[in-house]
Scaffold this motif. Structure first.
Motif, PDB file in Angstrom:
ATOM      1  N   PRO B 219       0.832  -1.177   0.000  1.00 49.91           N
ATOM      2  CA  PRO B 219       0.000   0.000   0.000  1.00 49.91           C
ATOM      3  C   PRO B 219       0.887   1.255   0.000  1.00 49.91           C
ATOM      4  N   PRO B 220       0.445   2.373  -0.538  1.00 49.99           N
ATOM      5  CA  PRO B 220      -0.897   2.638  -1.041  1.00 49.99           C
ATOM      6  C   PRO B 220      -1.146   2.124  -2.458  1.00 49.99           C
ATOM      7  N   GLU B 221      -0.105   1.541  -3.107  1.00 46.33           N
ATOM      8  CA  GLU B 221      -0.380   0.904  -4.393  1.00 46.33           C
ATOM      9  C   GLU B 221      -1.322  -0.266  -4.133  1.00 46.33           C
ATOM     10  N   THR B 222      -1.924  -0.764  -5.195  1.00 44.50           N
ATOM     11  CA  THR B 222      -2.749  -1.935  -4.955  1.00 44.50           C
ATOM     12  C   THR B 222      -2.592  -2.907  -6.105  1.00 44.50           C
ATOM     13  N   SER B 223      -2.853  -4.160  -5.827  1.00 48.17           N
ATOM     14  CA  SER B 223      -2.875  -5.174  -6.878  1.00 48.17           C
ATOM     15  C   SER B 223      -3.971  -6.142  -6.507  1.00 48.17           C
ATOM     16  N   LEU B 224      -4.329  -6.981  -7.436  1.00 49.79           N
ATOM     17  CA  LEU B 224      -5.418  -7.916  -7.151  1.00 49.79           C
ATOM     18  C   LEU B 224      -5.039  -8.845  -6.002  1.00 49.79           C
ATOM     19  N   GLY B 225      -3.770  -9.247  -5.960  1.00 52.38           N
ATOM     20  CA  GLY B 225      -3.324 -10.127  -4.887  1.00 52.38           C
ATOM     21  C   GLY B 225      -3.383  -9.430  -3.536  1.00 52.38           C
ATOM     22  N   LEU B 226      -2.978  -8.162  -3.525  1.00 57.34           N
ATOM     23  CA  LEU B 226      -3.003  -7.407  -2.273  1.00 57.34           C
ATOM     24  C   LEU B 226      -4.439  -7.233  -1.789  1.00 57.34           C
ATOM     25  N   MET B 227      -5.341  -7.002  -2.728  1.00 57.49           N
ATOM     26  CA  MET B 227      -6.749  -6.869  -2.343  1.00 57.49           C
ATOM     27  C   MET B 227      -7.249  -8.156  -1.693  1.00 57.49           C
ATOM     28  N   LEU B 228      -6.838  -9.282  -2.273  1.00 61.14           N
ATOM     29  CA  LEU B 228      -7.223 -10.574  -1.687  1.00 61.14           C
ATOM     30  C   LEU B 228      -6.683 -10.706  -0.274  1.00 61.14           C
ATOM     31  N   ARG B 229      -5.427 -10.313  -0.116  1.00 59.53           N
ATOM     32  CA  ARG B 229      -4.796 -10.431   1.192  1.00 59.53           C
ATOM     33  C   ARG B 229      -5.517  -9.550   2.207  1.00 59.53           C
ATOM     34  N   ASP B 230      -5.789  -8.301   1.803  1.00 57.21           N
ATOM     35  CA  ASP B 230      -6.446  -7.377   2.735  1.00 57.21           C
ATOM     36  C   ASP B 230      -7.835  -7.867   3.115  1.00 57.21           C
ATOM     37  N   ALA B 231      -8.456  -8.589   2.190  1.00 54.50           N
ATOM     38  CA  ALA B 231      -9.857  -8.936   2.408  1.00 54.50           C
ATOM     39  C   ALA B 231     -10.026 -10.279   3.098  1.00 54.50           C
ATOM     40  N   GLN B 232      -8.963 -11.065   3.162  1.00 53.77           N
ATOM     41  CA  GLN B 232      -9.183 -12.448   3.580  1.00 53.77           C
ATOM     42  C   GLN B 232      -9.619 -12.580   5.034  1.00 53.77           C
ATOM     43  N   ASN B 233      -9.152 -11.674   5.914  1.00 52.09           N
ATOM     44  CA  ASN B 233      -9.613 -11.732   7.303  1.00 52.09           C
ATOM     45  C   ASN B 233     -11.098 -11.467   7.397  1.00 52.09           C
ATOM     46  N   LEU B 234     -11.588 -10.736   6.395  1.00 45.50           N
ATOM     47  CA  LEU B 234     -12.978 -10.309   6.441  1.00 45.50           C
ATOM     48  C   LEU B 234     -13.873 -11.254   5.663  1.00 45.50           C
ATOM     49  N   PHE B 235     -13.296 -12.370   5.232  1.00 48.57           N
ATOM     50  CA  PHE B 235     -14.041 -13.213   4.308  1.00 48.57           C
ATOM     51  C   PHE B 235     -15.405 -13.621   4.873  1.00 48.57           C
ATOM     52  N   LEU B 236     -15.464 -13.950   6.159  1.00 47.57           N
ATOM     53  CA  LEU B 236     -16.721 -14.428   6.723  1.00 47.57           C
ATOM     54  C   LEU B 236     -17.711 -13.289   6.930  1.00 47.57           C
ATOM     55  N   ILE B 237     -17.180 -12.062   7.012  1.00 52.22           N
ATOM     56  CA  ILE B 237     -18.068 -10.927   7.276  1.00 52.22           C
ATOM     57  C   ILE B 237     -18.429 -10.217   5.978  1.00 52.22           C
ATOM     58  N   HIS B 238     -17.423  -9.991   5.135  1.00 49.72           N
ATOM     59  CA  HIS B 238     -17.668  -9.285   3.878  1.00 49.72           C
ATOM     60  C   HIS B 238     -17.059 -10.081   2.730  1.00 49.72           C
ATOM     61  N   PRO B 239     -17.670 -11.203   2.391  1.00 47.52           N
ATOM     62  CA  PRO B 239     -17.060 -12.092   1.390  1.00 47.52           C
ATOM     63  C   PRO B 239     -16.846 -11.412   0.040  1.00 47.52           C
ATOM     64  N   TRP B 240     -17.657 -10.434  -0.272  1.00 48.59           N
ATOM     65  CA  TRP B 240     -17.561  -9.780  -1.572  1.00 48.59           C
ATOM     66  C   TRP B 240     -16.179  -9.186  -1.808  1.00 48.59           C
ATOM     67  N   LEU B 241     -15.574  -8.671  -0.734  1.00 45.96           N
ATOM     68  CA  LEU B 241     -14.262  -8.033  -0.873  1.00 45.96           C
ATOM     69  C   LEU B 241     -13.217  -9.023  -1.356  1.00 45.96           C
ATOM     70  N   SER B 242     -13.400 -10.321  -1.071  1.00 47.30           N
ATOM     71  CA  SER B 242     -12.465 -11.328  -1.566  1.00 47.30           C
ATOM     72  C   SER B 242     -12.892 -11.855  -2.924  1.00 47.30           C
ATOM     73  N   ILE B 243     -14.202 -11.977  -3.077  1.00 47.58           N
ATOM     74  CA  ILE B 243     -14.686 -12.611  -4.302  1.00 47.58           C
ATOM     75  C   ILE B 243     -14.384 -11.746  -5.524  1.00 47.58           C
ATOM     76  N   ALA B 244     -14.546 -10.433  -5.384  1.00 46.44           N
ATOM     77  CA  ALA B 244     -14.340  -9.561  -6.553  1.00 46.44           C
ATOM     78  C   ALA B 244     -12.915  -9.671  -7.103  1.00 46.44           C
ATOM     79  N   PRO B 245     -11.875  -9.432  -6.277  1.00 46.90           N
ATOM     80  CA  PRO B 245     -10.530  -9.566  -6.865  1.00 46.90           C
ATOM     81  C   PRO B 245     -10.195 -11.000  -7.243  1.00 46.90           C
ATOM     82  N   GLY B 246     -10.694 -11.983  -6.464  1.00 48.21           N
ATOM     83  CA  GLY B 246     -10.421 -13.383  -6.797  1.00 48.21           C
ATOM     84  C   GLY B 246     -10.973 -13.736  -8.164  1.00 48.21           C
TER      85      GLY B 246
END
Lengths: 516, 281, 316, 492
Positions: B219-246
Motif C-alpha cells: 500500500p498505497p499501491e494496490t494489486s489484485l493479490g493485495l486486495m485478496l490479502r487485505d480482504a481475507q480476514n474479512l471473508f466471513l463478514i464481507h465475502p464480496w471483498l475477496s470474491i471480486a478480486p479473486g
C-alpha cells in the motif's frame, strides 16, 4: 473374385476432395501398383482400405474386402487388419515405437493375430534379419533393417493382403532394391496379394502386374504393367514414364581447361569422446580424400547414405572444416569454413530440400540478395540487376521477387534455390541431391535447366547424388565414395560399363531395370 | 489468416477478455471513478450501489477503482517480468543454439541454476534486500522467466538452424549474431509470443501469491493479490471483498490461457506447449 | 548409461557450487543487523556488540564462506543463530512435514491429473474433452491459497472432518499427522493436477499423430489400444519433465500453503529465518533446498535415460 | 453471499457445541500469531517469548498482575530503605526449578549478574543499570543496592527480562527453558507448537490447567478458522477487523482490554523540516485520530494526546491540544515557510496498524500539501534504518514498554528530541518516591511533549482476545507481555 473392390471412393478434407470417385478391383494373388506424385491421393487410398483414414477425412463410396463391406465397428476393423491385412509404411524411422524392443513389437503383432505357431525369430529370418536383432531398439537398426522389421510385423498374421506404401523411398539405392526384392520374394512364396504404392514408375514396373495411375485425386488409367510401358494411353502416364529415363548430355571437352579446385588429403573426423567417455577412435566421415576439379567440368560424387558425400560437399562449400588436408581454389588454399570472404562468392551450394532452403519470413528477393553481401562493391542498381538476371535465368519472372516462399511449388523453389546460387556468379556450384526431393515430372525440367545454365555461364558442377541414372546423364566424371573414401573414379560410361569396386558393382546391380 | 482467426471463437474470446482487462487497467492511469488513495472510514463496506458499482472496501475506497488499478499493477508486474525474462532468456537461448559448445554449456548451467532457486525464495531474498514491493515481485518472476524463455528460444532455434536457409546464410557470409537476428528470431517469434501469454498468466498468479504473503505490492499501491490479502480476514463478514478480486484474477488468467492456446494453434499448429513455465503458481 | 549419468552428475555439482556462492553473496548484502533484531528496540549498543561477537558476525566474509563450505563437506551445516540448534536438525524436522506433503501432493496430482488428461485426449474434440479442459483451465487459474481457504472452510469449519491446520509429529500420532496433511495436500495438488492433465492431454494428442501409433493400429489394434500400449509411454516423456519441476516447486514453493495451514514446513522455516536474519539458517536451508531441487532434476534426467533408450547411448 | 455466511457460521456453531462437550478438560490450546525464535526471555526482545513462558515457566522476584500492579513473586516480602537505594528480598522456601535443582539466593545473584555483565545479551539491560550490587545475605535473603532511586524498580524486576534462572540451566534456556513456574516446558515442535505441562512440585497454588499448548498461526484468516473449528480454544490478541465474527457468537467471548502500546507517528525532530515546531503542530492538526482508530483498530484503540497510557493513574487527557483542523494546519505550515507543503517519507514496519494508519495519515496529509511516500519495511530493516541509524522522516510504531515517557529525555533516541527542561524533569521524577509529587511531575512531562508535538500521538493499542466462552481467568489487559495461564480454567 476380387479381394479388394473399391467403388466410387471419394475422400474430402473440409469439403475439398482429395480423392474423387475412385473405383478399383484388385484380384486375389495380384500384385497391384498405385503410382502418382505427391498429392495424388495414392496413400489415402491405402489408408481407406485399411480403415486408418485421419479423423478429419470424410469418405464416401464403397470398399469391399473379400466380398464383404469393411466393418464400421472399430474393433472389427482392427481385427480385420490384425488378421488379414499387413501394412508397411514409408518412414521406418518413425513408424516403430522408439521405446520398445523390435522383438516385442513383432511379438505384439503375433499376439494380435492370434497366431500361435509363428515365432519372432522365424519372422526375422524370413525378412533376412538375424534373430539377435529382436532385442534391439529401433534406433539401433539401420533404415533397411527397420523396414525389414516392419515387413516382419506385417507378415505376422500371415495376411491375405499386404499393402506397401512407399516402403523404400526413404532408403538408399542398394537397400531399396533389396527391400523390393524381399517383398517380391515373399509375395511369391506366400501367394499374397500386394498393393504397392509408389511415385517411382520403375519400382512399380519391377514389382507389379497391374498399375493404377493417379493424378490430383483422380484415376488416370488402370492398365497391365506392360501396357503402361509400351503403350501408355494417357499423356500423363507417358510423362511419368518419360521422366524415368534421362538422355545423356554431351560430354564437355576439358582438355584445354585449367584447374579450378584441388582437394588434397581432406579428412573430416568427428570426435566421439565426451567429457568422461573412454577413448574412442574418432568417426572418419571423410577420410583422406584427394581429387581435382577442372573448370567447366561436371563432377559427380555417388555413394550410399552415410558414406560422407554430403560432409565432403559441406567442407568444400565452406560450411564445415576439414580436420586435416587442404583445398585450393584459384590458388587460394583453405580448409573449409576459413574460406576467405572474397572467395566465397566463387563457390555456392544448392540444397536438397526446396522447402527448408528459404526463410518463410523473408521475400524471395531478400533471400536471393543475401549472398550479394559477399560483393560489397556492387551498386544498388547492379544488385537489382543481378537479382533480375538470376531469377530470369531460371525461367521465373522478376515480379516474383516480392513474393514469399510459401507461394511457390517445390519445383519452383528449387529453381529459386539455383537462382540464389547463381547470384554471385560463382564458378563452382555444389549441388547436393538437387532433384531427389522433387516430383519425378519436374526433375527432368530442373536438370535441363542446370545443363543450360552450365553452358550459358560456363559453370563447374559438383553433384552429390545416389541416383546413378541422373549421374550417368549429367556427369563428365564420377567418383564413388564409401565410408569416407573415394573407392573408384572415371567417366560414367566406362565406370558403369565395367565397375571394379564391389560398391560400384552393388550400386549397378541395385539399379531397377529400365522401362523401355 | 482472417478466416483462421474467425474460426477460433475461444481465441477471440480470450483475446477480447484479456484486452478488455488490460484496457481497464490502462484506463486507471488517467481515470478511476474515485482516487484509490481516497480513504473514508465512514463509508467503508458499502454494498454495490450506483455511487460505487462494486461497493467499497475496509478503508472506504471504491472497489471498482481498486480493481482497475490492481489489474494494471498485476498486468504491469507480469508484463515487466516477461520483458526481463524474454529480454535476457531469448538472447541466451539463441546464443546457446548458434554458438554451441562452452556457450551452450554455460547457458544450460545458468538455466539449471535459475530453475534450482524456487521463485518464492528469490522473492523472499529480494524482498529483504530491497524491501517488499511490486518491483521485487517483478524481479523474482522475471528471473524465473529467464530459463523458461531461454529453453523455448534454444529449442526453437536448434530446430530452425538445421534448415538449409540458415546454412545458405552462413555461405552468404552472415555472422552468427546476424543469422540469429535475421533468420532465427523472426521464425521463433511465434513460439515466444505464445510462451509470453502463458508466462503473463503465470506472472499474474505469482504476483497474487507474493502479495498474499506480503512480499509483493505494498500500500498505497494496490494489486489484485493485495486486495485478496487485505480482504481475507474479512471473508466471513464481507465475502464480496475477496470474491471480486479473486474472480478478476481467475478471469484474467483463464482469458490469457485461452488466448495462448488459440494463438499457438493459429501461429503454428506444430508448436509444442511449454508447460514448463507454468509450474510456478 | 554410466556416461550419461556421470555427465548429468557433473552438471549437478557445478550448479550446486555456483548456487552456494550466489546464496552467500546475496545474504551478505542483506540490510539489517541480526543482533539488533534479536535484542530489539531497547537494547544497549554494548549488548548488541556483545551478541554480534558471540554470533561471529564480525569475521571477514571470505572466512565465513570458507567455513561454511568446509562445514557442509563434513555434514555440519552450522548452528542457527536465533534458535540455538543445529541447522541440520531444524531442517530434518521440517523435512518430516515438507517431504510427505510434497509426495502426497504429487501422488494426488498424478492420480487425478494423468487419468483425466488421458481421458480428455481419448475423447479429443468431444464434449467430455471440452468439459475436462474447462475444469483444468479453472484449476490452473485459481490461486492455491484461495483454494486452500475454501477447502478449510468446507472440510474443517463446516463439516469438521479434518483439522484447520497444524501438524502432529509422526511419532506421536501418524494418523493425526496424515490428517493434518490432507487438506494442504489437496490445495497443492489440485492446481498441479490441472497442469498435469493439460500436459498429458497435449502430449498424447501429439503422440496420437505419430507414425508408430498408425503402425500399431495396422497390427490390429483399435485406436484406444494403440494409444494405451504405445502412446502413453511415449507421451510420458514431456510429462516427466513437468513432474520433476512440480516436485521442485512443491518442495519449496509451499510457503503460501504452509501459511494457510500453519504447517511447520521448510518454506516457512526459510521465510521466518530471513525475517529474523538468521543468516546461517537461511543459507544452509536454501542450499539444501537448491540441492533437493537440483537432485530432482537430476533424477528426472536419469529417469529419462531409463525410459528412452536413445538418450542413454547418445550420452548427451 | 449472506446466506452462505450465516449457514457456515450456524453449522459451525452447532458442531462446536458437541465437540466442546467432549473436550471439557483441564487442557488448553492457545493460538499465537508469532512463534518465538527462542524461549529465553532474558536474551531476546521478542514478545512471543514472553507470551509462552512469562509467569508460566519462569518467574521473577515480583510479578505483575493483569492490572499492572506489582505482586509478590519468588520473593515473599521485601523492605526498602529510607533513601530508596537498598532492597531486601525474603525468598520463598521450598522452591525448585523444573530440573529438580533448588532455588535460592545464589540463583537471584546469578540472574542479575548475568543481566549486568559486560557481555550480557539482555534486551532491557538499561532498565537494570541502576543496580549497584546484589548480595546473598543468606540462602533465602538477597540484598540489592541501587546507585540511584528508581520508582519503577519493583515493576521492572517483575518483567520477563528479569525472571530468575539457574546457573545450571541458563545456557540452554533458549531451547530447553528451565524455570520455577507452575508450568514446565515439555516439547517444542518448531514451526508448529510449544507444549507445557503442570509442574507437580510447584511451590505455590496449583493452576487449574494440567496442560497448555501454544499453537502458532500467523495468518489471521486461518486463526479465525481454527477458532471456529475448535482447533484452538482462544487467542490473546485477535485482529480487530474480524472480531464481528465472534462478537455475537455465544460460543465465544471477546475480551477487550488495555495494553501499554502508545502508537505514535514518530517524527525525526532532528531533521528539516520537522525540527520546526509549527511543522509538527501542523501535522498534529492534520491527524484525524478517530478516523485512524476506526480504520486501523476498528474503534478499539483509545485516543491519546501524549506519550502515556490512558489507564495509568498519572494520565491526563491531552487529546485536544491540537484538534483535527486542516485549515489551521495549512496556516501553521505557511507560517513555518511551507505554504505549498513538502514531500517526506513514511517508513512503515510490517504490522497492520502501521500500514493502515499510514495510508489514512497520508491521505489526510495530502490535503495540507504534505506528500508522503509510504515505504514498507521488514522488521530487521526497520530496526536498522529507523531505529539504529535514524535514517527516516516519519514512521509509525507502537511503544509497548510500560511507563516509558523517559525515552523523551534521551537526546540520542531515534526521534531526536532534545529538551533540557524535560530532561531535568525526568531526573527529578526518577529520584522522587512520593506518589503525589510523581504524578504531578509525570503530568507536566506529558503536557510538555504534547505541546511540543514531538510525535503524532495516535492511540493506545487495545488487546482484543477471543476465547472459548467456557474459559475463564484470562488476562483482559496486557500491562506486560505475556499470556499468563495461572488462573485460567474451564467452567460449566
Amino acid at each position: 473374385m476380387s479381394l479388394v473392390e473399391i467403388e466410387n471412393l471419394t475422400i474430402r478434407f473440409g469439403g475439398r476432395p482429395a480423392l474423387s470417385g475412385l473405383s478399383l478391383a484388385i484380384a486375389r494373388g495380384e500384385r497391384f501398383g498405385i503410382v502418382g506424385e505427391s498429392g495424388s491421393g495414392k496413400s489415402l487410398t491405402a489408408l481407406a482400405i485399411t480403415g486408418l483414414l485421419p479423423d478429419a477425412a470424410e469418405a464416401t463410396g464403397v470398399i469391399r474386402f473379400d466380398g464383404k463391406l469393411l466393418p464400421t465397428d472399430e474393433r472389427a476393423m482392427a481385427a480385420l487388419r490384425g488378421h488379414r491385412i499387413g501394412i508397411v509404411f514409408q518412414e521406418p524411422m518413425t513408424a516403430l515405437n522408439p521405446l520398445m524392443r523390435v522383438g516385442a513389437q513383432i511379438d505384439e503383432a503375433l499376439d494380435l493375430a492370434d497366431s500361435s505357431t509363428r515365432e519372432v525369430a522365424a519372422l526375422l529370418q524370413e525378412v533376412g534379419l538375424d534373430s539377435s536383432h529382436a532385442i534391439r531398439f529401433p534406433h539401433q537398426l539401420s533404415g533397411g533393417q527397420r523396414q525389414r522389421v516392419m515387413i516382419a510385423m506385417a507378415l505376422a498374421s500371415d495376411p491375405d493382403l499386404i499393402i506397401a506404401d512407399e516402403p523404400t523411398s526413404a532408403l538408399d539405392v542398394i537397400t531399396q532394391r533389396r527391400v523390393l526384392d524381399l517383398i517380391a520374394e515373399i509375395c511369391d512364396r506366400r501367394q499374397m496379394t500386394l498393393i504397392f504404392i509408389s511415385h517411382d514408375m520403375r519400382a512399380v514396373a519391377a514389382l507389379c502386374n497391374r498399375v493404377a495411375v493417379l493424378k490430383a485425386g483422380e484415376l488416370v488409367e488402370t492398365v497391365p504393367t506392360e501396357d503402361v510401358l509400351r503403350r501408355p494411353k494417357a499423356a500423363y502416364t507417358q510423362a511419368l514414364v518419360d521422366a524415368t529415363q534421362m538422355a545423356p548430355r554431351a560430354n564437355h571437352d576439358l582438355s584445354d581447361q585449367d584447374l579450378l579446385l584441388s582437394v588434397e588429403g581432406v579428412t573430416r573426423a568427428y570426435s566421439r569422446n565426451g567429457l568422461f567417455s573412454r577413448r574412442q577412435p574418432p568417426l572418419m566421415a571423410v577420410n583422406d580424400v584427394s581429387f581435382d576439379v577442372t573448370r567447366g567440368e561436371v563432377l559427380a560424387l555417388v555413394g550410399p547414405s552415410g558414406c560422407g558425400k554430403t560432409t565432403l560437399a559441406r567442407v568444400i562449400a565452406g560450411l564445415d572444416s576439414a580436420t586435416s588436408g587442404t583445398m585450393t581454389i584459384d590458388s587460394t588454399p583453405y580448409h573449409g569454413a576459413d574460406l576467405p570472404r572474397e572467395k566465397r562468392g566463387d563457390i555456392s551450394l544448392v540444397f536438397q530440400d526446396p522447402f527448408g532452403s528459404f526463410n518463410p519470413r523473408l521475400t524471395i528477393g531478400k533471400s536471393l540478395a543475401e549472398p550479394l553481401r559477399l560483393l560489397p562493391k556492387l551498386s544498388p542498381l547492379d544488385r537489382e540487376q543481378r537479382l533480375i538476371e538470376a531469377i530470369e535465368s531460371v525461367g521465373l519472372d522478376a515480379s516474383m521477387l516480392t513474393r514469399y516462399p510459401h507461394e511457390f511449388s517445390g519445383g519452383q523453389r528449387q529453381r529459386l534455390a539455383i537462382a540464389r546460387a547463381l547470384v554471385t556468379r560463382p564458378r563452382l556450384v555444389v549441388l547436393d541431391e538437387p532433384v531427389s526431393a522433387l516430383d519425378v515430372s519436374v526433375r527432368g525440367a530442373v536438370l535441363d535447366l542446370l545443363a543450360r545454365l552450365q553452358s550459358q555461364f560456363g559453370l563447374t558442377y559438383l553433384i552429390i547424388s545416389h541416383d546413378l541414372d541422373m549421374v550417368a546423364a549429367m556427369a563428365d566424371r564420377v567418383m564413388v565414395m564409401e565410408a569416407g573414401r573415394i573407392v573408384e573414379a572415371g567417366s560414367p560410361k566406362t565406370l558403369f560399363a565395367d565397375p571394379r569396386h564391389s560398391l560400384t558393382k552393388a550400386l549397378m546391380a541395385a539399379r531397377l531395370p529400365d522401362l523401355v | 489468416m482472417r478466416t483462421a482467426w474467425m474460426r477460433h471463437p475461444g481465441l477471440m474470446l480470450g483475446l477480447a477478455a484479456s484486452f478488455a482487462f488490460a484496457l481497464l487497467g490502462l484506463l486507471s492511469l488517467v481515470w478511476t471513478p474515485y482516487p484509490i488513495g481516497d480513504i473514508s472510514i465512514a463509508r467503508r463496506f458499502a454494498v454495490p450501489s450506483p455511487d460505487h458499482w462494486l461497493g467499497t472496501d475496509q478503508l472506504g475506497r471504491d472497489m471498482l477503482s481498486l480493481i482497475m488499478s490492481g489489474t494494471l499493477t498485476s498486468f504491469t508486474v507480469g508484463a515487466t517480468a516477461i520483458i526481463i525474462g524474454a529480454g535476457i532468456g531469448v538472447p541466451l537461448g539463441l546464443a546457446a543454439a548458434i554458438y554451441g559448445g562452452p556457450v551452450e554449456w554455460l547457458v544450460l548451467r545458468f538455466s539449471d541454476l535459475a530453475f534450482a532457486f524456487p521463485s518464492i525464495i528469490i522473492a523472499i531474498l529480494i524482498a529483504t534486500l530491497m524491501g517488499p514491493g511490486a518491483a521485487n515481485a517483478v524481479i523474482a518472476i522475471g528471473i524465473f522467466n529467464i530459463p523458461v524463455f531461454a529453453q523455448v528460444a534454444r529449442g526453437g532455434a536448434l530446430t530452425i538452424s538445421t534448415l538449409d536457409y540458415v546454412a545458405a546464410a552462413r555461405l552468404a557470409g552472415l555472422s552468427r549474431p546476424a543469422i540469429a537476428l535475421r533468420h532465427l528470431l523472426p521464425n521463433i517469434a511465434s513460439l515466444i509470443i505464445v510462451q509470453a501469454t502463458i508466462q503473463l498468466s503465470v506472472g499474474i498468479l505469482a504476483e497474487a501469491g507474493f502479495s498474499y504473503i506480503g512480499l509483493g505490492t505494498q500500500p498505497p499501491e494496490t494489486s489484485l493479490g493485495l486486495m485478496l490479502r487485505d480482504a481475507q480476514n474479512l471473508f466471513l463478514i464481507h465475502p464480496w471483498l475477496s470474491i471480486a478480486p479473486g474472480l478478476a484474477i481467475a478471469v484474467i488468467v483463464i482469458a490469457l490461457n485461452i488466448a495462448g492456446d488459440g494463438l499457438r494453434d493459429i501461429l503454428d499448429p506444430r508448436l509444442r506447449r511449454q508447460e514448463v513455465g507454468r509450474v510456478a503458481g | 548409461m554410466t556416461l550419461y549419468i556421470l555427465r548429468r552428475l557433473a552438471g549437478f555439482l557445478v550448479t550446486l557450487l555456483i548456487a552456494a556462492a550466489v546464496i552467500f553473496l546475496l545474504l551478505d548484502l542483506l540490510p539489517g543487523d541480526p543482533a539488533r533484531f534479536i535484542l530489539g528496540i531497547n537494547a544497549t549498543p554494548e549488548s548488541v556488540a556483545a551478541l554480534r561477537l558471540q554470533m561471529g558476525l564480525d569475521d571477514p566474509a571470505i572466512l565465513r564462506f570458507g567455513n561454511w563450505l568446509l562445514g557442509m563437506f563434513r555434514g555440519d551445516f552450522g548452528m542457527s543463530q536465533t534458535q540455538k540448534l543445529p541447522v541440520a536438525d531444524l531442517i530434518a524436522a521440517r523435512m518430516a512435514v515438507t517431504l510427505p506433503l510434497t509426495l502426497f501432493a504429487m501422488v494426488v496430482s498424478i492420480v487425478i491429473g494423468l487419468p483425466l488428461g488421458i481421458l480428455a485426449a481419448m475423447h479429443r474434440g468431444k464434449p467430455l474433452d471440452t468439459i475436462l479442459m474447462v475444469i483444468a483451465q479453472a484449476g490452473v487459474a485459481v490461486p492455491n491459497f484461495w483454494f486452500g481457504m475454501l477447502l478449510t472452510l468446507l472440510f474443517a469449519v463446516i463439516l469438521r472432518w479434518l483439522p484447520t491446520g497444524g501438524f502432529t509429529p509422526w511419532h506421536e500420532n501418524p494418523i493425526a499427522a496424515f490428517r493434518g496433511l490432507l487438506l494442504p495436500g489437496l490445495a497443492l495438488a489440485l492446481p498441479q493436477a490441472a497442469i498435469l492433465a493439460r500436459v498429458m492431454r497435449t502430449a498424447l494428442v501429439d503422440v496420437s499423430t505419430q507414425d508408430f501409433i498408425r503402425t500399431a493400429r495396422a497390427k490390429g489394434m483399435t485406436f484406444g489400444q494403440a494409444m494405451w500400449r504405445h502412446g502413453v509411454r511415449n507421451a510420458f516423456l514431456p510429462v516427466l519433465t513437468i513432474l520433476g519441476l512440480q516436485f521442485a516447486f512443491l518442495i519449496a514453493g509451499t510457503i503460501i500453503v504452509e501459511n494457510v495451514f500453519f504447517l511447520p514446513g521448510l518454506g516457512r522455516l526459510i521465510a521466518t529465518a530471513v525475517t529474523e536474519r538468521d543468516l546461517v539458517l537461511v543459507r544452509s536451508a536454501t542450499i539444501i533446498l537448491v540441492l533437493a531441487v537440483s537432485a530432482t532434476m537430476l533424477i528426472v534426467d536419469i529417469a529419462y535415460g531409463f525410459v528412452d533408450p536413445r538418450l542413454r547411448e547418445r550420452g548427451a | 453471499m449472506r446466506v452462505t455466511k450465516s449457514l457456515a457460521l450456524a453449522s459451525a456453531g452447532l458442531l462446536l457445541a458437541t465437540s466442546l462437550a467432549m473436550a471439557q478438560s483441564t487442557e488448553i490450546r492457545v493460538g499465537a500469531p508469532l512463534e518465538p525464535p527462542a524461549l529465553d526471555p532474558t536474551a531476546g526482545a521478542a514478545e512471543a517469548i514472553d507470551v509462552v513462558v512469562y509467569q508460566n515457566v519462569f518467574e521473577g522476584l515480583t510479578r505483575i498482575d493483569q492490572n499492572g500492579a506489582v505482586q509478590s513473586g519468588l520473593a515473599s516480602e521485601w523492605t526498602i530503605s529510607e533513601d530508596g537505594l537498598t532492597y531486601d528480598f525474603k525468598l520463598h522456601d521450598g522452591v525448585t526449578f523444573h530440573d529438580g535443582t533448588s532455588f535460592d539466593a545464589e540463583d537471584v545473584k546469578f540472574t542479575f549478574d548475568r543481566i549486568l555483565a559486560e557481555n550480557s545479551v539482555n534486551a532491557q539491560k538499561a532498565l537494570y543499570e541502576a543496580i549497584e550490587s546484589v548480595t546473598v545475605v543468606d540462602p533465602l535473603t538477597v540484598e540489592i543496592k541501587l546507585s540511584r532511586p528508581d520508582g519503577l524498580f519493583l515493576f521492572n524486576i517483575g518483567r520477563g527480562d528479569a525472571v530468575i534462572v539457574a546457573p545450571e540451566s541458563a545456557e540452554n534456556n533458549a531451547t530447553q527453558p528451565i524455570g520455577t513456574g507452575p508450568f514446565a516446558f515439555v516439547q517444542w515442535d518448531r514451526g508448529s507448537r510449544v507444549i507445557l505441562e503442570q509442574y507437580g512440585p510447584y511451590w505455590g497454588e496449583k493452576p487449574a490447567l494440567t496442560k497448555a499448548t501454544y499453537v502458532f498461526i500467523s495468518d489471521m484468516a486461518t486463526m479465525t478458522n481454527a477458532l471456529l473449528a475448535g482447533d484452538v480454544d482462544g487467542t490473546y490478541n485477535f485482529s480487530a477487523e474480524a472480531l464481528p465474527v465472534f462478537e455475537n457468537n455465544p460460543q465465544f467471548k471477546v475480551l477487550v482490554g488495555t495494553t501499554e502500546g502508545e502508537t505514535i507517528l514518530s517524527t525525526n525532530n532532528a531533521k528539516e523540516p520537522f525540527n520546526k515546531l509549527e511543522v509538527r503542530q501542523a501535522m498534529a492538526h492534520a491527524i484525524n485520530r478517530q478516523e485512524i482508530i476506526d480504520g486501523a483498530t476498528y474503534g478499539y484503540g483509545v485516543p491519546i494526546g501524549s506519550h502515556f497510557a490512558p489507564h495509568n493513574p498519572y494520565y491526563i487527557d491531552l487529546t485536544n491540544t491540537y484538534p483535527f483542523d486542516l485549515d489551521k494546519a495549512k496556516e501553521l505550515l505557511a507560517q513555518a515557510g511551507y505554504p505549498d507543503g513538502f514531500s517526506a517519507t513514511l517508513k512503515l514496519p510490517p504490522v497492520n496498524y502501521a500500514t493502515v494508519s499510514g495510508q489514512i495519515i497520508a491521505s489526510d496529509f495530502a490535503k495540507i500539501g504534505i506528500k508522503l511516500e509510504l515505504i514498507n519495511m521488514e522488521w530487521a530493516q526497520w530496526l536498522e534504518d529507523v531505529f539504529a541509524n535514524k535514517d527516516f522522516d516519519l514512521t509509525i510504531i507502537s511503544h509497548v514498554e510500560p511507563f516509558d515517557i523517559g525515552i523523551y529525555a534521551n537526546p540520542d533516541y531515534y526521534f531526536g528530541y532534545n529538551n533540557p527542561e524535560f530532561q531535568a524533569l525526568n531526573e527529578t521524577l526518577n529520584a522522587t518516591t512520593d506518589e503525589a509529587k510523581r504524578k504531578e511531575l509525570a503530568q507536566e512531562m506529558q503536557t510538555i511533549i504534547a505541546k511540543d508535538a514531538v510525535n503524532g500521538y495516535l492511540f493506545e493499542l487495545a488487546q482484543t482476545g477471543v476465547w472459548n466462552a467456557k474459559l475463564d481467568g484470562m488476562w483482559q489487559n496486557a500491562p506486560v507481555e505475556g499470556v499468563v495461564l495461572r488462573d485460567v480454567h474451564w467452567v460449566e
